[in-house]
Design a protein around this motif. Structure first.
Motif, PDB file in Angstrom:
ATOM      1  N   LEU A  16     -27.554  21.430  38.733  1.00  0.00           N
ATOM      2  CA  LEU A  16     -26.277  20.720  38.611  1.00  0.00           C
ATOM      3  C   LEU A  16     -25.661  20.471  39.979  1.00  0.00           C
ATOM      4  O   LEU A  16     -25.215  19.351  40.287  1.00  0.00           O
ATOM      5  N   ASP A  17     -25.644  21.487  40.789  1.00  0.00           N
ATOM      6  CA  ASP A  17     -25.070  21.348  42.132  1.00  0.00           C
ATOM      7  C   ASP A  17     -25.865  20.353  42.966  1.00  0.00           C
ATOM      8  O   ASP A  17     -25.293  19.492  43.660  1.00  0.00           O
ATOM      9  N   LEU A  18     -27.186  20.412  42.876  1.00  0.00           N
ATOM     10  CA  LEU A  18     -28.034  19.551  43.698  1.00  0.00           C
ATOM     11  C   LEU A  18     -27.906  18.084  43.291  1.00  0.00           C
ATOM     12  O   LEU A  18     -27.840  17.190  44.155  1.00  0.00           O
ATOM     13  N   VAL A  19     -27.870  17.797  41.996  1.00  0.00           N
ATOM     14  CA  VAL A  19     -27.732  16.408  41.546  1.00  0.00           C
ATOM     15  C   VAL A  19     -26.446  15.806  42.097  1.00  0.00           C
ATOM     16  O   VAL A  19     -26.440  14.683  42.638  1.00  0.00           O
ATOM     17  N   GLN A  20     -25.351  16.531  41.991  1.00  0.00           N
ATOM     18  CA  GLN A  20     -24.053  15.980  42.393  1.00  0.00           C
ATOM     19  C   GLN A  20     -23.947  15.812  43.901  1.00  0.00           C
ATOM     20  O   GLN A  20     -23.269  14.901  44.387  1.00  0.00           O
ATOM     21  N   ARG A  21     -24.614  16.676  44.674  1.00  0.00           N
ATOM     22  CA  ARG A  21     -24.582  16.541  46.128  1.00  0.00           C
ATOM     23  C   ARG A  21     -25.545  15.465  46.615  1.00  0.00           C
ATOM     24  O   ARG A  21     -25.231  14.680  47.509  1.00  0.00           O
ATOM     25  N   GLN A  22     -26.742  15.421  46.014  1.00  0.00           N
ATOM     26  CA  GLN A  22     -27.769  14.500  46.492  1.00  0.00           C
ATOM     27  C   GLN A  22     -27.578  13.077  45.963  1.00  0.00           C
ATOM     28  O   GLN A  22     -27.937  12.103  46.620  1.00  0.00           O
ATOM     29  N   PHE A  23     -26.960  12.958  44.767  1.00  0.00           N
ATOM     30  CA  PHE A  23     -26.745  11.647  44.138  1.00  0.00           C
ATOM     31  C   PHE A  23     -25.295  11.538  43.680  1.00  0.00           C
ATOM     32  O   PHE A  23     -25.002  11.628  42.483  1.00  0.00           O
ATOM     33  N   PRO A  24     -24.358  11.356  44.609  1.00  0.00           N
ATOM     34  CA  PRO A  24     -22.949  11.308  44.211  1.00  0.00           C
ATOM     35  C   PRO A  24     -22.634  10.178  43.228  1.00  0.00           C
ATOM     36  O   PRO A  24     -21.671  10.269  42.475  1.00  0.00           O
ATOM     37  N   GLY A  25     -23.454   9.146  43.196  1.00  0.00           N
ATOM     38  CA  GLY A  25     -23.261   8.068  42.229  1.00  0.00           C
ATOM     39  C   GLY A  25     -24.127   8.213  41.004  1.00  0.00           C
ATOM     40  O   GLY A  25     -24.494   7.205  40.366  1.00  0.00           O
ATOM     41  N   TRP A  26     -24.452   9.424  40.608  1.00  0.00           N
ATOM     42  CA  TRP A  26     -25.403   9.669  39.520  1.00  0.00           C
ATOM     43  C   TRP A  26     -24.989   9.003  38.212  1.00  0.00           C
ATOM     44  O   TRP A  26     -25.843   8.619  37.406  1.00  0.00           O
ATOM     45  N   ALA A  27     -23.703   8.846  37.976  1.00  0.00           N
ATOM     46  CA  ALA A  27     -23.246   8.293  36.695  1.00  0.00           C
ATOM     47  C   ALA A  27     -23.657   6.839  36.510  1.00  0.00           C
ATOM     48  O   ALA A  27     -23.621   6.321  35.389  1.00  0.00           O
ATOM     49  N   ASP A  28     -24.037   6.163  37.592  1.00  0.00           N
ATOM     50  CA  ASP A  28     -24.486   4.768  37.494  1.00  0.00           C
ATOM     51  C   ASP A  28     -25.995   4.650  37.314  1.00  0.00           C
ATOM     52  O   ASP A  28     -26.517   3.535  37.244  1.00  0.00           O
ATOM     53  N   ASP A  29     -26.679   5.751  37.256  1.00  0.00           N
ATOM     54  CA  ASP A  29     -28.136   5.766  37.120  1.00  0.00           C
ATOM     55  C   ASP A  29     -28.486   6.355  35.757  1.00  0.00           C
ATOM     56  O   ASP A  29     -28.130   7.497  35.452  1.00  0.00           O
ATOM     57  N   ALA A  30     -29.192   5.587  34.929  1.00  0.00           N
ATOM     58  CA  ALA A  30     -29.471   6.025  33.554  1.00  0.00           C
ATOM     59  C   ALA A  30     -30.301   7.303  33.515  1.00  0.00           C
ATOM     60  O   ALA A  30     -30.081   8.167  32.663  1.00  0.00           O
ATOM     61  N   ARG A  31     -31.276   7.437  34.416  1.00  0.00           N
ATOM     62  CA  ARG A  31     -32.128   8.635  34.399  1.00  0.00           C
ATOM     63  C   ARG A  31     -31.328   9.879  34.773  1.00  0.00           C
ATOM     64  O   ARG A  31     -31.490  10.943  34.163  1.00  0.00           O
ATOM     65  N   LEU A  32     -30.476   9.734  35.776  1.00  0.00           N
ATOM     66  CA  LEU A  32     -29.677  10.886  36.192  1.00  0.00           C
ATOM     67  C   LEU A  32     -28.581  11.193  35.180  1.00  0.00           C
ATOM     68  O   LEU A  32     -28.212  12.359  34.988  1.00  0.00           O
ATOM     69  N   THR A  33     -28.051  10.177  34.515  1.00  0.00           N
ATOM     70  CA  THR A  33     -27.084  10.414  33.439  1.00  0.00           C
ATOM     71  C   THR A  33     -27.724  11.246  32.343  1.00  0.00           C
ATOM     72  O   THR A  33     -27.132  12.210  31.830  1.00  0.00           O
ATOM     73  N   ALA A  34     -28.959  10.877  31.963  1.00  0.00           N
ATOM     74  CA  ALA A  34     -29.665  11.649  30.938  1.00  0.00           C
ATOM     75  C   ALA A  34     -29.930  13.080  31.407  1.00  0.00           C
ATOM     76  O   ALA A  34     -29.815  14.034  30.627  1.00  0.00           O
ATOM     77  N   LEU A  35     -30.297  13.233  32.679  1.00  0.00           N
ATOM     78  CA  LEU A  35     -30.530  14.567  33.211  1.00  0.00           C
ATOM     79  C   LEU A  35     -29.255  15.396  33.158  1.00  0.00           C
ATOM     80  O   LEU A  35     -29.276  16.573  32.757  1.00  0.00           O
ATOM     81  N   MET A  36     -28.138  14.804  33.532  1.00  0.00           N
ATOM     82  CA  MET A  36     -26.867  15.536  33.500  1.00  0.00           C
ATOM     83  C   MET A  36     -26.473  15.901  32.070  1.00  0.00           C
ATOM     84  O   MET A  36     -25.883  16.968  31.829  1.00  0.00           O
ATOM     85  N   LEU A  37     -26.803  15.060  31.107  1.00  0.00           N
ATOM     86  CA  LEU A  37     -26.538  15.411  29.714  1.00  0.00           C
ATOM     87  C   LEU A  37     -27.382  16.609  29.287  1.00  0.00           C
ATOM     88  O   LEU A  37     -26.954  17.408  28.449  1.00  0.00           O
ATOM     89  N   ARG A  38     -28.569  16.706  29.838  1.00  0.00           N
ATOM     90  CA  ARG A  38     -29.414  17.881  29.566  1.00  0.00           C
ATOM     91  C   ARG A  38     -28.820  19.125  30.235  1.00  0.00           C
ATOM     92  O   ARG A  38     -28.834  20.227  29.662  1.00  0.00           O
ATOM     93  N   LEU A  39     -28.310  18.960  31.434  1.00  0.00           N
ATOM     94  CA  LEU A  39     -27.756  20.101  32.166  1.00  0.00           C
ATOM     95  C   LEU A  39     -26.387  20.514  31.639  1.00  0.00           C
ATOM     96  O   LEU A  39     -26.014  21.685  31.724  1.00  0.00           O
ATOM     97  N   ARG A  40     -25.639  19.530  31.097  1.00  0.00           N
ATOM     98  CA  ARG A  40     -24.309  19.803  30.538  1.00  0.00           C
ATOM     99  C   ARG A  40     -24.259  19.261  29.113  1.00  0.00           C
ATOM    100  O   ARG A  40     -23.588  18.270  28.840  1.00  0.00           O
ATOM    101  N   PRO A  41     -24.957  19.874  28.179  1.00  0.00           N
ATOM    102  CA  PRO A  41     -25.023  19.328  26.820  1.00  0.00           C
ATOM    103  C   PRO A  41     -23.660  19.339  26.142  1.00  0.00           C
ATOM    104  O   PRO A  41     -22.828  20.211  26.380  1.00  0.00           O
ATOM    105  N   SER A  42     -23.463  18.348  25.295  1.00  0.00           N
ATOM    106  CA  SER A  42     -22.218  18.260  24.539  1.00  0.00           C
ATOM    107  C   SER A  42     -22.167  19.351  23.487  1.00  0.00           C
ATOM    108  O   SER A  42     -23.191  19.696  22.868  1.00  0.00           O
TER     109      SER A  42
END
Length: 440
Positions: free
Chosen positions: A168-194
């Motif tokens: 979680l920490d690495l995604v947000q630091r390495q890809f600050p615009g992750w929310a605009d990338d579909a693959r990283l959005t899906a990864l973040m949903l896996r890391l922070r499930p609803s």
């Protein structure tokens, strides 16, 4: 029996479950509903499914694998590695012998292009997650493209579910615009499930989507390691039943060999809504000649193809347009939007098809007699080992059930893939209870 064309096809690297069209092959056959309904299993043969054909193909594949394994270190071997691991995974052969080559290559991936990274990281996830994990942590900061990064992250999660905070920490630091990338959005949903509960499945089964079109529902287990079931709802809104009145159900596997998520190339079939735009015969050697149903993701298909409209609607694709096809209770449930994210991520050619792969390769697995391929929905088929002729086909039965229920010669309609909580294969009794509840 001339196996040379099939041997040539086997050497092609398959990027997805797409119907391959080699130059020497004529354009694939497309079917109307009437043509599809007239077919019989005896109309189809595939030489590679005969005992002789399978032996020849597997022998050639093993020879190709061993030829690469015998190469000395250097550019020639490096260039051969992506295809090598694809063959190793497909044939479940020389897995131990190939391990060293992958582990030696992983630390060098920072200097490779994104597609090479993708291929080898996919092999790490598919074949060697535990052994690869220590080598992936130092590699992650060097992976600047989202697809290789996501594959490496999923591999680390597979090896150690406790890796979530660090990733979680690495995604947000390495890809600050992750929310605009579909693959990283899906990864973040896996890391922070609803924490939200899945909406009622009967609501989804009863949803009109767009009235007057047939729908295939593919009910699958989370993780996809069990056989799912396909159901068909006709254009009249009623689910197809057999002559005895029992609900029509057909076993179907939506597991990819890689077990990667649906937003990743060659990953599992994504959960969510697809459009169906017809039926055809593939030339992919693992799919064979039995007609497939041609399903398309959002973005891969235009909004007009989803609406099945003669003229393109004014609206461009958006998540709101995607949600408009779903019942209100499901529109804000993020897992059902995986198909939307997969389309945005560039996935395509995820179709409903049969298989020429020998299920014996997967004996003892939880999904036997299913044969995972590269992200499509696969129905089992039985081929005569003496002649290579089709004996029985759940794929043909499913396609014909859909054609009979569609009331449209062009076979336009919809597909919904949805995960059903529980253990073991999805059963007809479970499906029947859900359909009964949807009718209330």
């Amino acid at each position: 029996m001339n196996l040379r064309p099939l041997l040539a096809l086997l050497t092609l690297a398959l990027a997805a479950c797409a119907p391959l069209q080699p130059p020497q092959k004529p354009p694939e056959k497309r079917y109307t509903a009437a043509e599809l309904l007239a077919l019989q299993p005896a109309d189809f043969a595939w030489p590679a499914t005969s005992q002789e054909g399978e032996r020849a193909l597997r022998g050639q594949a093993l020879a190709d694998i061993r030829a690469v394994l015998s190469l000395p270190p250097g550019p020639e071997r490096d260039a051969a590695l992506p295809q090598l691991f694809g063959r190793v995974a497909h044939h479940n052969a020389e897995v131990s012998a190939a391990r060293t080559l992958l582990l030696e290559a992983l630390p060098t991936l920072g200097q490779r292009d994104a597609e090479y990274q993708r291929a080898l990281l996919t092999a790490a996830h598919t074949l060697y997650p535990a052994e690869s994990a220590p080598l992936l942590w130092p590699l992650l900061p060097q992976l600047t493209a989202s697809k290789p990064f996501a594959i490496a992250a999923y591999t680390l999660l597979q090896a150690d579910p406790g890796a979530v905070p660090r990733l979680l920490d690495l995604v947000q630091r390495q890809f600050p615009g992750w929310a605009d990338d579909a693959r990283l959005t899906a990864l973040m949903l896996r890391l922070r499930p609803s924490a939200a509960a899945q909406p009622p499945l009967p609501d989804l089964l009863a949803a009109p989507l767009r009235p007057g079109f047939a729908v295939v529902y593919s009910l699958q287990r989370p993780g996809r390691l069990q056989m799912g079931l396909a159901l068909v709802r006709g254009a009249d809104g009623r689910f197809v039943r057999d002559a005895s009145g029992q609900l029509f159900t057909s076993p179907q596997l939506a597991l990819a060999r890689t077990s990667l998520p649906g937003t990743i190339t060659n990953g599992n079939t994504p959960q969510g809504l697809f459009t169906i735009v017809g039926a055809g015969t593939a030339t992919n050697p693992s799919i064979g000649p039995t007609p497939y149903l041609h399903s398309k993701l959002p973005v891969e298909a235009t909004v007009a193809e989803f609406e099945h409209a003669d003229a393109a609607p004014a609206a461009a694709w958006s998540e709101a347009v995607y949600g408009s096809f779903l019942p209100e209770s499901w529109r804000r449930w993020l897992p059902i939007h995986e198909a939307w994210l997969a389309g945005r991520a560039g996935r395509d050619d995820i179709i409903i098809h049969g298989t020429t792969v020998n299920p014996a390769y997967y004996a003892g697995t939880s999904y036997f007699p299913g044969t995972p391929q590269q992200g499509c929905m696969v129905s089992s088929e039985s081929w005569d080992p003496a002649t290579g002729r089709l004996l029985a086909s759940r794929q043909l039965t499913l396609a014909q059930a859909y054609a009979a229920a569609s009331a449209r010669e062009d076979l336009a309609g919809y597909l919904i893939v949805v995960e059903l909580p529980g253990e073991g294969p999805v059963t007809p009794a479970e499906a029947s209870a859900l359909v009964l509840a949807a009718a209330r």
